[in-house]
Design a protein around this motif. Sequence first.
Motif, PDB file in Angstrom:
ATOM      1  N   PRO A 128     102.775   2.007  98.846  1.00 19.68           N
ATOM      2  CA  PRO A 128     101.616   2.896  98.798  1.00 19.68           C
ATOM      3  C   PRO A 128     101.175   3.306 100.206  1.00 19.68           C
ATOM      4  CG  PRO A 128     100.911   0.646  98.450  1.00 19.68           C
ATOM      5  CD  PRO A 128     102.392   0.593  98.650  1.00 19.68           C
ATOM      6  N   VAL A 129     100.544   4.468 100.297  1.00 24.31           N
ATOM      7  CA  VAL A 129      99.994   4.946 101.572  1.00 24.31           C
ATOM      8  C   VAL A 129      98.505   5.189 101.369  1.00 24.31           C
ATOM      9  CG1 VAL A 129     100.023   6.802 103.299  1.00 24.31           C
ATOM     10  CG2 VAL A 129     102.158   6.103 102.185  1.00 24.31           C
ATOM     11  N   LYS A 130      97.703   4.584 102.220  1.00 17.54           N
ATOM     12  CA  LYS A 130      96.262   4.804 102.143  1.00 17.54           C
ATOM     13  C   LYS A 130      95.822   5.475 103.438  1.00 17.54           C
ATOM     14  CE  LYS A 130      91.959   2.400 101.318  1.00 17.54           C
ATOM     15  NZ  LYS A 130      91.253   1.132 101.463  1.00 17.54           N
ATOM     16  N   VAL A 131      95.088   6.574 103.311  1.00 12.39           N
ATOM     17  CA  VAL A 131      94.617   7.287 104.500  1.00 12.39           C
ATOM     18  C   VAL A 131      93.311   6.650 104.962  1.00 12.39           C
ATOM     19  CG1 VAL A 131      93.873   9.513 105.426  1.00 12.39           C
ATOM     20  CG2 VAL A 131      95.702   9.422 103.710  1.00 12.39           C
ATOM     21  N   GLU A 132      93.342   6.110 106.189  1.00 14.33           N
ATOM     22  CA  GLU A 132      92.124   5.488 106.719  1.00 14.33           C
ATOM     23  C   GLU A 132      91.256   6.548 107.402  1.00 14.33           C
ATOM     24  OE1 GLU A 132      91.856   1.141 108.151  1.00 14.33           O
ATOM     25  OE2 GLU A 132      92.117   2.344 109.963  1.00 14.33           O
ATOM     26  N   ASP A 133      91.895   7.350 108.251  1.00 11.56           N
ATOM     27  CA  ASP A 133      91.238   8.527 108.823  1.00 11.56           C
ATOM     28  C   ASP A 133      92.337   9.518 109.179  1.00 11.56           C
ATOM     29  OD1 ASP A 133      92.207   7.995 111.506  1.00 11.56           O
ATOM     30  OD2 ASP A 133      90.666   6.444 111.644  1.00 11.56           O
ATOM     31  N   ALA A 134      91.976  10.614 109.837  1.00  7.84           N
ATOM     32  CA  ALA A 134      92.945  11.682 110.085  1.00  7.84           C
ATOM     33  C   ALA A 134      94.171  11.208 110.865  1.00  7.84           C
ATOM     34  CB  ALA A 134      92.272  12.828 110.828  1.00  7.84           C
ATOM     35  N   ASP A 135      93.977  10.171 111.653  1.00  8.67           N
ATOM     36  CA  ASP A 135      95.072   9.725 112.511  1.00  8.67           C
ATOM     37  C   ASP A 135      95.569   8.319 112.195  1.00  8.67           C
ATOM     38  OD1 ASP A 135      95.152  12.110 113.997  1.00  8.67           O
ATOM     39  OD2 ASP A 135      93.409  11.453 115.161  1.00  8.67           O
ATOM     40  N   THR A 136      95.107   7.755 111.091  1.00 11.17           N
ATOM     41  CA  THR A 136      95.508   6.383 110.774  1.00 11.17           C
ATOM     42  C   THR A 136      95.831   6.242 109.299  1.00 11.17           C
ATOM     43  OG1 THR A 136      93.829   5.696 112.390  1.00 11.17           O
ATOM     44  CG2 THR A 136      94.857   3.952 111.109  1.00 11.17           C
ATOM     45  N   ILE A 137      96.946   5.600 109.019  1.00 12.22           N
ATOM     46  CA  ILE A 137      97.293   5.311 107.618  1.00 12.22           C
ATOM     47  C   ILE A 137      97.631   3.820 107.487  1.00 12.22           C
ATOM     48  CG2 ILE A 137      98.109   7.639 107.043  1.00 12.22           C
ATOM     49  CD1 ILE A 137     100.992   6.604 107.411  1.00 12.22           C
ATOM     50  N   LEU A 138      97.444   3.334 106.276  1.00  9.86           N
ATOM     51  CA  LEU A 138      97.853   1.961 105.957  1.00  9.86           C
ATOM     52  C   LEU A 138      98.996   2.067 104.962  1.00  9.86           C
ATOM     53  CD1 LEU A 138      94.310   0.414 105.339  1.00  9.86           C
ATOM     54  CD2 LEU A 138      95.689   0.200 107.400  1.00  9.86           C
ATOM     55  N   ILE A 139     100.089   1.433 105.268  1.00  8.03           N
ATOM     56  CA  ILE A 139     101.187   1.452 104.294  1.00  8.03           C
ATOM     57  C   ILE A 139     101.501   0.025 103.875  1.00  8.03           C
ATOM     58  CG2 ILE A 139     102.132   3.556 105.356  1.00  8.03           C
ATOM     59  CD1 ILE A 139     104.585   1.836 106.166  1.00  8.03           C
ATOM     60  N   GLY A 140     101.926  -0.115 102.645  1.00  7.98           N
ATOM     61  CA  GLY A 140     102.249  -1.439 102.128  1.00  7.98           C
ATOM     62  C   GLY A 140     101.206  -1.898 101.139  1.00  7.98           C
ATOM     63  N   GLY A 141     101.529  -2.974 100.450  1.00  9.59           N
ATOM     64  CA  GLY A 141     100.663  -3.427  99.367  1.00  9.59           C
ATOM     65  C   GLY A 141      99.643  -4.447  99.805  1.00  9.59           C
ATOM     66  N   ALA A 142      98.374  -4.120  99.564  1.00  7.79           N
ATOM     67  CA  ALA A 142      97.310  -5.069  99.885  1.00  7.79           C
ATOM     68  C   ALA A 142      97.415  -6.313  99.004  1.00  7.79           C
ATOM     69  CB  ALA A 142      95.955  -4.404  99.701  1.00  7.79           C
ATOM     70  N   GLN A 143      98.038  -6.147  97.841  1.00  7.82           N
ATOM     71  CA  GLN A 143      98.135  -7.286  96.921  1.00  7.82           C
ATOM     72  C   GLN A 143      99.464  -8.014  97.045  1.00  7.82           C
ATOM     73  OE1 GLN A 143      97.374  -4.942  93.542  1.00  7.82           O
ATOM     74  NE2 GLN A 143      95.189  -4.837  93.956  1.00  7.82           N
ATOM     75  N   GLY A 144     100.177  -7.739  98.080  1.00  7.92           N
ATOM     76  CA  GLY A 144     101.453  -8.418  98.264  1.00  7.92           C
ATOM     77  C   GLY A 144     102.424  -7.541  99.012  1.00  7.92           C
ATOM     78  N   ARG A 145     103.581  -8.076  99.224  1.00  8.46           N
ATOM     79  CA  ARG A 145     104.585  -7.343  99.986  1.00  8.46           C
ATOM     80  C   ARG A 145     105.164  -6.197  99.163  1.00  8.46           C
ATOM     81  NH1 ARG A 145     108.746 -11.646 101.255  1.00  8.46           N
ATOM     82  NH2 ARG A 145     107.687 -12.921  99.737  1.00  8.46           N
ATOM     83  N   SER A 146     105.459  -5.087  99.855  1.00  7.42           N
ATOM     84  CA  SER A 146     106.077  -3.953  99.172  1.00  7.42           C
ATOM     85  C   SER A 146     107.586  -4.094  99.226  1.00  7.42           C
ATOM     86  CB  SER A 146     105.704  -2.639  99.870  1.00  7.42           C
ATOM     87  OG  SER A 146     104.364  -2.349  99.646  1.00  7.42           O
ATOM     88  N   ARG A 147     108.202  -3.943  98.071  1.00 10.10           N
ATOM     89  CA  ARG A 147     109.660  -3.936  98.056  1.00 10.10           C
ATOM     90  C   ARG A 147     110.105  -2.497  98.283  1.00 10.10           C
ATOM     91  NH1 ARG A 147     113.963  -3.012  94.998  1.00 10.10           N
ATOM     92  NH2 ARG A 147     112.743  -2.276  93.232  1.00 10.10           N
TER      93      ARG A 147
END
Lengths: 183, 196
Positions: A128-147
């Motif tokens: 998953p990709v979560k947009v934190e702000d215009a220049d920052t994203i969070l990738i990966g699963g907050a509930q565990g590792r992303s396969r």
Amino acid sequence: MNRWTPRLLAACAGLWSMTGALAQQPPSRAMLEGLFPKGAPVCFARYYDAAHLKRHPAQSVTSVRLMRGFQQVRGDAERNPADAITIELIVTYRDSGARRFLGDAGCGPSLDNQITCYSSSCDGGSFPVKVEDADTILIGGAQGRSRFSVSGGCGDDGPGRSLGRSADDTVFRLTRMPISACR
Amino acid sequence: MDHGTLRPGQLASGLSALLLLTQMAGAQEVAEMKPIRAAFPIQQQGCFVRAYDASHLAANPNQSVRRIRLARLAPEQKREALDSPGAPTIGLRLLLRTRTSVSTEALDCEARYDGAAAAQPYLTCRSTCNRGSIDLTPLGPDSVRLTIGGVASGRFIPDAIGVGGTCALDTGVIWLGDREGDRSFLLARAGLEMCR
């Protein structure tokens, strides 16, 4: 990329197109297009320094680059604009120096109104990709590792590597950088 | 009429149509591969070269490349012959001599056909170290155009390929494509000894 990748990308793109039509342009579609403007190369990256890696001994990932370069922009220009936006994810690991492991993906709005990037390799997983702000994203699963396979997936003889490889390879905060920083 | 049951005649017609479509798609793919196979025939080694003399380099200060070669020799053929979906359609080795350095990079190439978007089929060749890619457009059996970056969505998008070093180290890598003079090269077929 192997000879099947363009066909798999096209298949993924088609599926995304259907999903997009069903969801009737959810807000995450606008978010997606804001993140990856049409026709523009994009780079989000994170290089972990020695101090960070020392504090996180269970983290095996040393850098993550999410890149949309010339090849991806050109490929998307030839497809339906409603299709997935293609990117490549380049990951390096603590035990393999600067060796780059690469996974191609198609990103699009998911049913939970987020952005999800699906591997173009068969059964290569997603993140998953979560947009934190215009220049920052969070990738990966907050509930565990992303396969999400970047090596050793089906038809790939390389060592098995995933974005979420070790216990502390969960969420990665990437910042927007010049395209040359994603090399 | 029972709409839920397929009669043998209908099934045969459907299968024939499917077979015809598959054959047409196969024939189209063969036709599209023709220019590529003319330059890179199946199971044949090859070598393409372009070297620039001192006067050319003096006239083009924005070009760093002195000589550029594409080799398709035994190691590349071995990669092509791998019984794996990861095997390239065409394997190549890029051998580069700039004004200041010498380096090489293995490339895995796949054919691309963009229909109306491209005048002819071309190869996209990715560094096996995952350090970017180049495009190769065959201009006949004895000539190829090598390009880095290109036009997409109506504007030029630069790109670069890393050449040299080992996959596990970023030191010693030359990034080709940053300078305007290093984005397009016309290479001509040469004897295999020129690529050894």
